[in-house]
Design an enzyme around this catalytic site. Structure first.
Site, PDB file in Angstrom:
ATOM      1  N   ARG A 113       0.659  -1.248   0.160  1.00  0.00           N
ATOM      2  CA  ARG A 113      -0.031  -0.059  -0.115  1.00  0.00           C
ATOM      3  C   ARG A 113       0.929   1.224   0.031  1.00  0.00           C
ATOM      4  O   ARG A 113       0.625   2.240  -0.617  1.00  0.00           O
ATOM      5  CB  ARG A 113      -0.814   0.210   1.248  1.00  0.00           C
ATOM      6  CG  ARG A 113      -1.640   1.335   1.469  1.00  0.00           C
ATOM      7  CD  ARG A 113      -2.505   1.242   2.572  1.00  0.00           C
ATOM      8  NE  ARG A 113      -3.480   2.614   2.708  1.00  0.00           N
ATOM      9  CZ  ARG A 113      -4.236   2.741   3.633  1.00  0.00           C
ATOM     10  NH1 ARG A 113      -4.593   1.855   4.373  1.00  0.00           N
ATOM     11  NH2 ARG A 113      -5.058   3.821   3.372  1.00  0.00           N
ATOM     12  N   CYS A 128     -19.194  -2.010   0.808  1.00  0.00           N
ATOM     13  CA  CYS A 128     -18.361  -0.769   1.141  1.00  0.00           C
ATOM     14  C   CYS A 128     -18.946  -0.158   2.313  1.00  0.00           C
ATOM     15  O   CYS A 128     -20.126   0.077   2.552  1.00  0.00           O
ATOM     16  CB  CYS A 128     -18.259   0.229  -0.001  1.00  0.00           C
ATOM     17  SG  CYS A 128     -16.890   1.453   0.269  1.00  0.00           S
ATOM     18  N   ASN A 134     -10.717  -4.282  -1.230  1.00  0.00           N
ATOM     19  CA  ASN A 134     -10.612  -3.282  -2.538  1.00  0.00           C
ATOM     20  C   ASN A 134      -9.846  -3.673  -3.491  1.00  0.00           C
ATOM     21  O   ASN A 134      -8.725  -4.441  -3.272  1.00  0.00           O
ATOM     22  CB  ASN A 134     -10.139  -1.872  -1.682  1.00  0.00           C
ATOM     23  CG  ASN A 134     -11.184  -1.191  -0.947  1.00  0.00           C
ATOM     24  OD1 ASN A 134     -12.353  -1.115  -1.508  1.00  0.00           O
ATOM     25  ND2 ASN A 134     -10.781  -0.754   0.237  1.00  0.00           N
ATOM     26  N   TYR A 147     -14.195  10.401  -2.030  1.00  0.00           N
ATOM     27  CA  TYR A 147     -13.005   9.866  -2.961  1.00  0.00           C
ATOM     28  C   TYR A 147     -13.271  10.649  -4.218  1.00  0.00           C
ATOM     29  O   TYR A 147     -12.398  10.941  -4.941  1.00  0.00           O
ATOM     30  CB  TYR A 147     -13.635   8.581  -3.288  1.00  0.00           C
ATOM     31  CG  TYR A 147     -13.041   7.442  -2.332  1.00  0.00           C
ATOM     32  CD1 TYR A 147     -11.632   7.017  -2.122  1.00  0.00           C
ATOM     33  CD2 TYR A 147     -13.679   7.001  -1.417  1.00  0.00           C
ATOM     34  CE1 TYR A 147     -11.341   6.121  -1.268  1.00  0.00           C
ATOM     35  CE2 TYR A 147     -13.448   6.103  -0.219  1.00  0.00           C
ATOM     36  CZ  TYR A 147     -12.173   5.409  -0.267  1.00  0.00           C
ATOM     37  OH  TYR A 147     -11.513   4.782   0.610  1.00  0.00           O
TER      38      TYR A 147
END
Length: 421
Positions: free
Chosen positions: A90, A164, A144, A244
């Site tokens: 990540r 989600c 994800n 987002y």
């Protein structure tokens, strides 16, 4: 009822356990199996999980295993919460795209593609094991990028629904502002995973009064601050975008901001170390406050609601999930995966009708869906050219030089996870 959680050694898991304990009347679990290759983390997490169950007088049994086949055997539902490559991968997703002037984020843009390439083959392997061992089990995907992973599962014929926590987070936030119970708030939630808008906020049910205009008039500043977007933008849209969308509506600002501070992955890695130390304390018998900063707020409530509806009659009849489009958004193919309100039951999820969308939203949804088509193709078949095409198609990239540089970096940083590289 037996549930299995693949990725059960995650620091998220106590949030899930807390929800299972509190909401046991909605989802009466008799056995919960935590599955994870990291035996040391499993020991810490499962110890706390058992103490949480005991404190809240939950009679269910919690077991652990590193063997996927054994863990999913006879499970009624399998929850997937994986992070292939861990926080180290990540951290890369959030940093190397910045070298090309593009946003570095784990689910959006080039970093999101990298995660999809690492994750889809692993999830499909797990799903095949579930099908061989227990073909009637539902797969609930919280891994994800949820939209791409859920589409991979559905295309392969698995009984899967994607989940989600963005929508349930908005529902809880609006309920607080309106001073009503969360169950009274229903969202006109439309879009893709991590690319969605709340077009309406309805009281009492999907056909209830839309109180969003009043919410924006009275609480617009607070809502915009939470989104980290200008109040002027939210006011002009007249809807509430997912946070987002900031990566799209303020891309260059976000890139500059990300270049001045440690990555979110670095923050989370430090947090996870502290959380695991807490989990090892035999006196701890509830989820610690620090876990709220880890992310995934209300994940447990959403997971319980969805599992209860898929397995029986305990959940809400209408929930926001990720599932096949099937004509809901007429400008997308039927097998695109969208995130909308759906009726959920033993037979799966059926999207509710959605009014015609403003081109401002429909255009971006169509563009990102095209990217997701190419991303899934790259994840399933590999190859530098497929990676390049997916990056070039993404609206946050879209330039030849950027796509070329990002392709090279993505492959270099993920070679150990890409069988074809």
């Amino acid at each position: 009822m037996k549930l299995a959680v693949v990725g059960g050694g995650s620091t998220y898991t106590p949030e899930l356990i807390d929800g299972f304990a509190r909401l046991r009347d909605t989802l009466p679990i008799e056995e919960l199996v935590l599955v994870d290759p990291a035996a040391d983390r499993l020991e810490l997490v499962s110890g706390l999980a058992r103490r949480i169950f005991a404190k809240q007088d939950h009679a269910g049994k919690i077991t652990t295993t590193t063997d996927i086949d054994a863990g999913v055997a006879d499970a009624d539902a399998v929850l997937l919460q994986l992070r292939v490559g861990g926080q180290a991968a990540r951290n890369q997703d959030e940093t190397w795209p910045l070298e090309c002037g593009c946003v570095g984020q784990e689910t959006t843009g080039a970093g999101g593609l990298a995660k999809a390439l690492r994750t889809v083959p692993v999830v499909l392997d797990i799903a095949e094991r579930v099908r061989r061992t227990n073909p009637d089990a539902w797969i609930i995907d919280f891994t994800n990028p949820v939209g791409i992973v859920t589409r991979a599962l559905l295309q392969a014929g698995h009984k899967a629904v994607g989940l989600c926590n963005v929508a349930i987070g908005f529902q809880r936030k609006f309920a607080r502002l309106l001073e009503v119970e969360p169950g009274q708030v229903h969202l006109d939630h439309v879009g893709l995973n991590h690319l969605s808008w709340e077009l309406g906020v309805r009281l009492g049910g999907p056909d209830g009064e839309n109180v969003l205009p009043g919410l924006l008039a009275e609480h617009g500043d607070a809502i915009a601050d939470d989104l980290r977007m200008p109040r002027k933008l939210v006011g002009r849209l007249g809807v509430v975008p997912s946070y987002y969308l900031r990566y799209f509506y303020a891309h260059d600002e976000v890139v500059r901001e990300l270049g001045t501070k440690p990555s979110r992955a670095a923050e989370v890695a430090a947090m996870e170390k502290e959380l695991l130390e807490m989990y090892g304390d035999p006196a701890l018998d509830e989820k610690p406050e620090l876990l709220a900063k880890r992310g995934g707020a209300f994940y447990s409530e959403a997971a319980v609601d969805l599992a209860a509806s898929l397995l029986g009659d305990g959940g809400s009849p209408v929930q926001v999930v990720n599932t096949y489009n099937n004509g809901t958004l007429p400008f997308l193919a039927d097998d695109a995966v969208i995130e909308v309100q759906a009726r959920v039951g033993r037979d799966g999820a059926t999207p509710l009708a959605v009014p015609a969308l403003d081109p401002l939203y429909a255009g971006l949804i169509a563009n990102v869906t095209a990217y997701e088509d190419l991303a899934l193709e790259a994840a399933l078949r590999g190859g530098r050219d497929r990676v390049f095409k997916a990056l070039l198609a993404h609206p946050l990239i879209g330039q030849f030089d950027y796509a070329e540089g990002l392709t090279d970096r993505l492959i270099a940083h993920n070679r150990e996870h890409l069988a074809w590289a």
